[in-house]
Design an enzyme around this catalytic site. Structure first.
Site, PDB file in Angstrom:
ATOM      1  N   ASP A 310       0.867  -1.175   0.000  1.00  0.00           N
ATOM      2  CA  ASP A 310       0.000   0.000   0.000  1.00  0.00           C
ATOM      3  C   ASP A 310       0.910   1.234   0.000  1.00  0.00           C
ATOM      4  O   ASP A 310       2.097   1.139   0.324  1.00  0.00           O
ATOM      5  CB  ASP A 310      -0.888  -0.035   1.247  1.00  0.00           C
ATOM      6  N   ASP A 505      -1.897  -0.632   6.085  1.00  0.00           N
ATOM      7  CA  ASP A 505      -2.145  -0.139   7.443  1.00  0.00           C
ATOM      8  C   ASP A 505      -3.542   0.410   7.648  1.00  0.00           C
ATOM      9  O   ASP A 505      -3.909   0.755   8.768  1.00  0.00           O
ATOM     10  CB  ASP A 505      -1.128   0.949   7.812  1.00  0.00           C
ATOM     11  N   ASP A 509      -7.330  -1.702   3.652  1.00  0.00           N
ATOM     12  CA  ASP A 509      -6.368  -2.750   3.294  1.00  0.00           C
ATOM     13  C   ASP A 509      -6.733  -4.100   3.893  1.00  0.00           C
ATOM     14  O   ASP A 509      -6.180  -5.129   3.483  1.00  0.00           O
ATOM     15  CB  ASP A 509      -4.960  -2.368   3.776  1.00  0.00           C
TER      16      ASP A 509
END
Length: 620
Positions: A310, A505, A509
């Protein structure tokens, strides 16, 4: 209670085996071989009975292990008059189990240390005094006294004084860190400095350390997939053992050779060496700030070939950071930062908080603002030290003091421009951006060096922002403007290239973390949903912690494989020698004991794994 009962049983069986074998030997040398043989039979029967019960229990649970070989060898030795060999195998089996339990306890010691540090009470300020209260009684907003040597009981912020904390239990970092007033503090840190007050922001059960403890407890209860994989080969190994024993008997018409083969083939503690190595790896990884939720996750982590990252909060810092300052004539950079940050103390906006942190980091002494007024989403106005100050967007400032002639500053995609006005004049502009984590280029290179073949960026942010942040990075693919379900689809698509690790995080996600072969959450500031869905949690807010975690996982897996292949290889060699008549049943039992102890001790080497990345860092 069940564990205590099992521990007592193992100690009792080992005691019976030791006393019985020694007593039989004494009777033999005293000239009473008949009583010696009877004593060895009595020594073997309790161990054999316990083993049969364990085998039946395992079979009912659908598990097939190599303990069957141990039962066959003891039974065959008793049937064919090799009572001493049977007693040695009984000692080997009971001693191996006890050694295994001791080894697992040694491997888990660091995790037990973590659990034992959980505070039970807290010192709370109440009515002008202090009272010791149960941890469950602490509520957000309570003011707690953290004395020197205390473990911080709940998440909070420094309310008075400065704090010097040892974060090694959370991050593995040896050097204590200093925290200023209003800085966030995680539970589980140890106060190594003077006493300070903590303003609680979470209840105990919601705090970082409580979550870590729950994850550790879950990790301790896991069973290694490699152990199950070894069990799958049990039938084949048993078939080879029985065939070789029968062949030796048939070819020589000597049943003792068959007994010797069965005795040498008794690798019961051998297979248990696999979870010892993996549990040791879990414990070792925790020392480096990497909490792996069980042996299954560790084994997969060692085989990762594709990494999906990410962007916000993972590849980048996840919070705005001042990257440039433009100052108008008549003002200095220190002056506008001092006045703007002093005013922004009245705002909770992330940009305002980032400016305040930057000013403090530069050693600027901030003063309380006066008549501060905030327009949500636009800016803040007020007075600081006799000056009229404006901090906010270009339009917010322009509406009050006129157009800013220098507002044409070129900015990277994703950055934020903050205008500053002082005493009805444009004083300057600040540019904030979510910057790339320091050392990212080197990290990606090192990840490829340990076997990661493909690295992909997956973000919900705009293409322009993603491209700007990743420019110059060694990435195989950049995917932007993804929804959570599209991230899941990307993870599933990448499965074709090998085991996939996803690092994120945020709440968005969590689905992708759950879909990946191994999900890694940034646990220090990440969302609870991502930490819950992940298989691995990085306890410190640093992406580079994933690197030693992977290296430890690879090292523990390699050590486990060594224990299996070397142990079974030596056993097979001993079986062949026994079939050829070079090894007696007693010699075979002693030989197998040496092999089993050696592979268990080898498995414990996982407790001393030092990641290559840490050695390189120390050398630098």
């Amino acid at each position: 209670m069940a564990e205590q009962h099992q521990d007592r049983l193992q100690k009792a069986l080992l005691g019976i085996a030791v006393i019985g074998l020694a007593s039989g030997a004494a009777l033999w040398f005293a000239g009473r071989p008949d009583l010696a043989r009877f004593g060895w039979i009595l020594t073997t029967l309790p161990v054999l009975a316990a083993l049969v019960v364990e085998i039946v229990t395992s079979l009912r649970a659908g598990e097939f292990g190599l303990d069957i070989v141990a039962a066959l060898s003891m039974t065959a030795a008793l049937v064919f008059g090799e009572e001493l060999a049977a007693a040695v195998v009984a000692l080997m089996y009971s001693g191996g189990n006890y050694l295994e339990a001791f080894a697992e306890g040694r491997a888990r010691r660091e995790m037990h240390d973590l659990l034992s540090r959980v505070p039970r009470t807290a010192m709370r300020h109440q009515d002008g005094g202090l009272e010791e209260v149960p941890l469950d009684a602490v509520e957000p907003g309570d003011r707690l006294l953290i004395r020197r040597g205390d473990v911080v009981p709940v998440d909070g912020t420094v309310a008075s004084g400065r704090a010097v904390l040892d974060l090694s239990a959370l991050t593995g970092e040896a050097m204590p860190q200093r925290f200023e007033p209003e800085d966030a503090v995680l539970s589980g840190a140890t106060n190594t400095g003077e006493a300070f007050d903590l303003a609680a922001t979470r209840r105990a059960e919601e705090s970082t350390y409580a979550g870590i403890v729950r994850l550790v407890e879950a990790a301790q209860k896991s069973k290694a997939p490699m152990a199950r994989l070894a069990d799958q080969y049990s039938m084949g190994f048993l078939a080879v053992t029985v065939t070789l024993a029968w062949a030796a008997w048939w070819a020589t018409d000597d049943p003792i050779r068959a007994v010797a083969v069965l005795v040498v083939a008794t690798p019961c503690p051998l297979i248990l060496a696999v979870p010892v190595a993996l549990v040791a790896g879990l414990s070792r990884a925790a020392r480096f700030g990497v909490l792996i939720k069980g042996a299954k996750a560790l084994e997969i982590l060692a085989r990762v070939r594709t990494l999906i990252l990410d962007k916000t909060g993972t590849l980048t810092e996840g919070r705005p950071k001042l990257v440039s300052v433009e100052v108008e004539a008549g003002f200095s950079e220190a002056e506008i930062l001092h006045l703007a940050a002093s005013l922004d103390q009245a705002s909770k906006h992330p940009i305002a908080q980032a400016l305040v942190m930057e000013a403090r980091a530069r050693g600027l002494a901030l003063v309380p603002p006066e008549a501060a007024e905030e327009m949500p989403g636009e800016g803040v106005s007020g007075r600081v030290g006799g000056h009229s100050v404006l901090v906010g967007g270009a339009d917010f400032v322009a509406q009050r003091i006129g157009p800013d002639g220098g507002n044409g500053t070129n900015r990277e995609a994703g950055s934020v421009l903050v205008s500053i006005g002082i005493d009805s004049r444009h004083a300057g502009r600040l540019v904030f951006s979510d910057v790339l984590r320091e050392g990212t280029h080197n990290l990606l290179s090192r990840l490829r060096g340990i076997g990661v073949d493909r690295i992909v960026l997956a973000t919900g942010d705009r293409h322009a922002v993603a491209n700007a942040v990743t420019e110059g990075l060694d990435l195989d693919l950049v995917r932007a403007e993804l929804t959570p379900d599209q991230k899941v689809l990307l993870v599933l698509t990448e499965h074709k290239n090998g085991p996939v690790m996803m690092v994120g995080d945020g709440v968005n996600d969590a689905p992708a973390l759950a879909a990946a072969d191994i999900g890694v959450a940034m646990g220090a500031r990440g969302a609870a949903a991502s930490a819950e869905a992940a298989d691995v949690v990085l306890l410190v807010d640093r992406l580079d912690r994933a690197l030693p975690g992977m290296e430890i996982a690879q090292g523990a897996r390699n050590i486990a494989l060594q224990s299996v292949f070397v142990g079974i290889g030596l056993s097979v060699a001993g079986m062949i020698a026994a079939a050829m008549g070079h090894i007696t049943p007693v010699q075979g039992a002693l030989l197998q004991e040496v092999i089993d102890v050696a592979v268990i001790l080898n498995a414990l080497r996982a407790l001393r794994i030092v990641p290559r990345s840490e050695r390189q860092t120390a050398a630098d």
